[in-house]
Design a protein around this motif. Sequence first.
Motif, PDB file in Angstrom:
ATOM      1  N   SER A 156       0.852  -1.255  -0.177  1.00  0.00           N
ATOM      2  CA  SER A 156       0.014  -0.023   0.009  1.00  0.00           C
ATOM      3  C   SER A 156       1.125   1.365  -0.017  1.00  0.00           C
ATOM      4  CB  SER A 156      -0.864  -0.083   1.227  1.00  0.00           C
ATOM      5  OG  SER A 156      -1.328   1.279   1.559  1.00  0.00           O
ATOM      6  N   LEU A 157       1.923   1.316   0.909  1.00  0.00           N
ATOM      7  CA  LEU A 157       2.781   2.407   0.913  1.00  0.00           C
ATOM      8  C   LEU A 157       3.421   2.718  -0.080  1.00  0.00           C
ATOM      9  CD1 LEU A 157       3.499   4.188   3.220  1.00  0.00           C
ATOM     10  CD2 LEU A 157       5.564   3.308   3.702  1.00  0.00           C
ATOM     11  N   LYS A 158       3.777   1.885  -0.944  1.00  0.00           N
ATOM     12  CA  LYS A 158       4.495   2.143  -2.326  1.00  0.00           C
ATOM     13  C   LYS A 158       3.871   2.937  -3.147  1.00  0.00           C
ATOM     14  CE  LYS A 158       6.164  -0.536  -6.443  1.00  0.00           C
ATOM     15  NZ  LYS A 158       6.157  -1.592  -7.198  1.00  0.00           N
ATOM     16  N   GLY A 159       2.485   3.006  -3.176  1.00  0.00           N
ATOM     17  CA  GLY A 159       1.765   3.816  -4.243  1.00  0.00           C
ATOM     18  C   GLY A 159       2.112   5.291  -4.265  1.00  0.00           C
ATOM     19  N   PRO A 160       2.074   6.088  -5.289  1.00  0.00           N
ATOM     20  CA  PRO A 160       2.515   7.377  -5.306  1.00  0.00           C
ATOM     21  C   PRO A 160       1.548   8.170  -4.682  1.00  0.00           C
ATOM     22  CG  PRO A 160       1.723   6.551  -7.679  1.00  0.00           C
ATOM     23  CD  PRO A 160       1.888   5.280  -6.750  1.00  0.00           C
ATOM     24  N   LYS A 161       0.308   7.673  -4.643  1.00  0.00           N
ATOM     25  CA  LYS A 161      -0.609   8.529  -3.774  1.00  0.00           C
ATOM     26  C   LYS A 161      -0.482   8.569  -2.318  1.00  0.00           C
ATOM     27  CE  LYS A 161      -4.251   8.182  -7.133  1.00  0.00           C
ATOM     28  NZ  LYS A 161      -5.636   7.689  -7.635  1.00  0.00           N
ATOM     29  N   HIS A 162       0.351   7.808  -1.870  1.00  0.00           N
ATOM     30  CA  HIS A 162       0.838   7.322  -0.520  1.00  0.00           C
ATOM     31  C   HIS A 162       2.068   7.616   0.115  1.00  0.00           C
ATOM     32  CE1 HIS A 162       0.214   6.376   3.621  1.00  0.00           C
ATOM     33  NE2 HIS A 162      -0.118   4.989   3.517  1.00  0.00           N
ATOM     34  N   GLY A 163       2.862   6.648   0.248  1.00  0.00           N
ATOM     35  CA  GLY A 163       4.378   6.901   0.554  1.00  0.00           C
ATOM     36  C   GLY A 163       5.293   7.386  -0.571  1.00  0.00           C
ATOM     37  N   GLY A 164       4.841   7.304  -1.811  1.00  0.00           N
ATOM     38  CA  GLY A 164       5.590   7.407  -2.997  1.00  0.00           C
ATOM     39  C   GLY A 164       5.485   9.048  -3.252  1.00  0.00           C
ATOM     40  N   ALA A 165       4.727   9.861  -2.679  1.00  0.00           N
ATOM     41  CA  ALA A 165       4.549  10.983  -3.073  1.00  0.00           C
ATOM     42  C   ALA A 165       5.722  11.948  -2.916  1.00  0.00           C
ATOM     43  CB  ALA A 165       3.483  11.637  -2.128  1.00  0.00           C
ATOM     44  N   ASN A 166       6.701  11.728  -2.020  1.00  0.00           N
ATOM     45  CA  ASN A 166       7.747  12.522  -1.733  1.00  0.00           C
ATOM     46  C   ASN A 166       8.594  12.370  -3.066  1.00  0.00           C
ATOM     47  OD1 ASN A 166       8.979   9.903  -1.199  1.00  0.00           O
ATOM     48  ND2 ASN A 166       9.218  10.371   1.075  1.00  0.00           N
ATOM     49  N   ILE A 167       8.818  11.349  -3.553  1.00  0.00           N
ATOM     50  CA  ILE A 167       9.584  11.338  -4.861  1.00  0.00           C
ATOM     51  C   ILE A 167       9.018  12.134  -6.031  1.00  0.00           C
ATOM     52  CG2 ILE A 167      10.452   9.687  -6.771  1.00  0.00           C
ATOM     53  CD1 ILE A 167      10.331   7.332  -4.670  1.00  0.00           C
ATOM     54  N   LYS A 168       7.685  12.002  -5.951  1.00  0.00           N
ATOM     55  CA  LYS A 168       7.020  12.962  -7.008  1.00  0.00           C
ATOM     56  C   LYS A 168       7.507  14.347  -6.609  1.00  0.00           C
ATOM     57  CE  LYS A 168       4.807  10.108  -9.907  1.00  0.00           C
ATOM     58  NZ  LYS A 168       4.917  10.266 -11.186  1.00  0.00           N
ATOM     59  N   VAL A 169       7.449  14.873  -5.656  1.00  0.00           N
ATOM     60  CA  VAL A 169       7.586  16.237  -5.186  1.00  0.00           C
ATOM     61  C   VAL A 169       8.813  16.599  -5.774  1.00  0.00           C
ATOM     62  CG1 VAL A 169       8.068  17.880  -3.353  1.00  0.00           C
ATOM     63  CG2 VAL A 169       6.155  16.299  -3.071  1.00  0.00           C
ATOM     64  N   VAL A 170       9.924  15.784  -5.290  1.00  0.00           N
ATOM     65  CA  VAL A 170      11.244  16.042  -5.901  1.00  0.00           C
ATOM     66  C   VAL A 170      11.333  15.949  -7.503  1.00  0.00           C
ATOM     67  CG1 VAL A 170      13.782  15.243  -5.955  1.00  0.00           C
ATOM     68  CG2 VAL A 170      12.653  15.441  -3.762  1.00  0.00           C
ATOM     69  N   GLN A 171      10.902  15.307  -8.135  1.00  0.00           N
ATOM     70  CA  GLN A 171      10.871  14.986  -9.546  1.00  0.00           C
ATOM     71  C   GLN A 171      10.143  16.241 -10.085  1.00  0.00           C
ATOM     72  OE1 GLN A 171       9.008  11.333 -10.123  1.00  0.00           O
ATOM     73  NE2 GLN A 171      11.077  10.325 -10.261  1.00  0.00           N
TER      74      GLN A 171
END
Length: 454
Positions: A275-290
């Motif tokens: 669950s946490l792997k999903g970009p709407k959950h735990g993966g969001a901080n990578i998206k912020v940097v990108q």
Amino acid sequence: MSHYNFSKVTPEMEKLSQLCINSHNIDPELYVKYDVKRGLRDLNGKGVLAGLTDISEVCSAKIVDGVSVPCDGKLYYRGIDIEKIVEGFISENRFGFEETVYLLLFGKLPKKEELAGLSTILGEFRTLPTNFVRDIIMKSPSNDMMNILARSVLTLYAYDDSADDTSIPNVLRQCMELISLLPVIAVYAYHSYNYYKNGGSLVIHKPQTQLSTAENILFMLRPDSKYSALEAKILDLALVLHAEHGGGNNSTFTTHVVSSSGTDTYSSIAASLGSLKGPKHGGANIKVVQMFDDMMKNVSDLTDEEQIKDYLVSLLEKRGFDNSGLIYGMGHAVYSISDPRASILKKFVRDLSIEKGMEKEYELYTKVERLAPVVIGEKRKIYKGVSANIDFYSGLIYRMLGLPSELYTPIFAIARVAGWSAHRIEELLNKNKIIRPAYMAVADRKEYTDIADR
């Protein structure tokens, strides 16, 4: 013998996928007609009440004259304000994650000797089974560390003679072992990936029993094992703030759902990792940097606020970055005026930016934090306030610390497994009933047709 390529979508699969899509679409108006709360939340973002918890509380509103009014966000661990918890260990120049683990698992702040005892146990548990690194991590490197974490957690089941024992003493032992081992697995998984996939050096440093969780992450990750006191303290702070966030967040709710079936600890934690792997959950901080990387490439003058606003508008209109229509790191399912975790992190980001010579990056983040809510308010119909969430600054902190982006979400998991563990124990003790919500069937009834007549 022909070998099917599982990673390739064939023309036949494309054709079948369209048939699949056509058969799964549900008219959005039906959700309104039957008053179904999509995402188990109402239009104001308030979650459907699904259970009770004594572990943490997320507050975004207060009652004034009988009316719910938005307020600055507050987060409580076991009834204690997270801001006070942070003030406590920061003022005493201590690490806080181990203290937070104790608080979440046992419901009270530890005495000095109790904290030392827990730290000793966690240190002793920081040893993987013989040949585990070679056989499980090294032989099957992956591009995604979260997948390796989940796979490794499931594999640990095979090394546990009491894997299916769901008595609380045994579950507590399993949870404490996983809290200790996730940092080791994550760092080793990254080094394996970096060696096999990137051609980097293979680094395997044994964790040190006397070091905190945050110190061990930096010690094991860096080839020279060196880190500054500020680096370790800020990473520790990030772990504290990510450790728990109520029972309704996606991964923690997954913990409750899976634990309610009576399954083992390893299966429960592996499901929460998925669950946490999903970009709407735990993966969001990578998206912020990108997203910020993309902004720096496409905005010619980063001091011009109008250019920044134009870029943010392009994101909302699905013309920029990943065309998702999102400004990553802005907004939260519960918080409206402010996310207390983001507010706490921001206080320390500036100090780290000065140490790392990244003041300009910090200033850009603060501009976007201020401008994004304005742009969102102009372009979207919003039902509550929009503010920066913890992902907005955590990715920047990890970049300043020189952490590889592949470890951003695993670090979230390293922290949140403490909360998952507490919620798993809470579920096993109090519910004793499998979680099974209802879905309304909306398909028309049809007659069966013989294959020759179809």
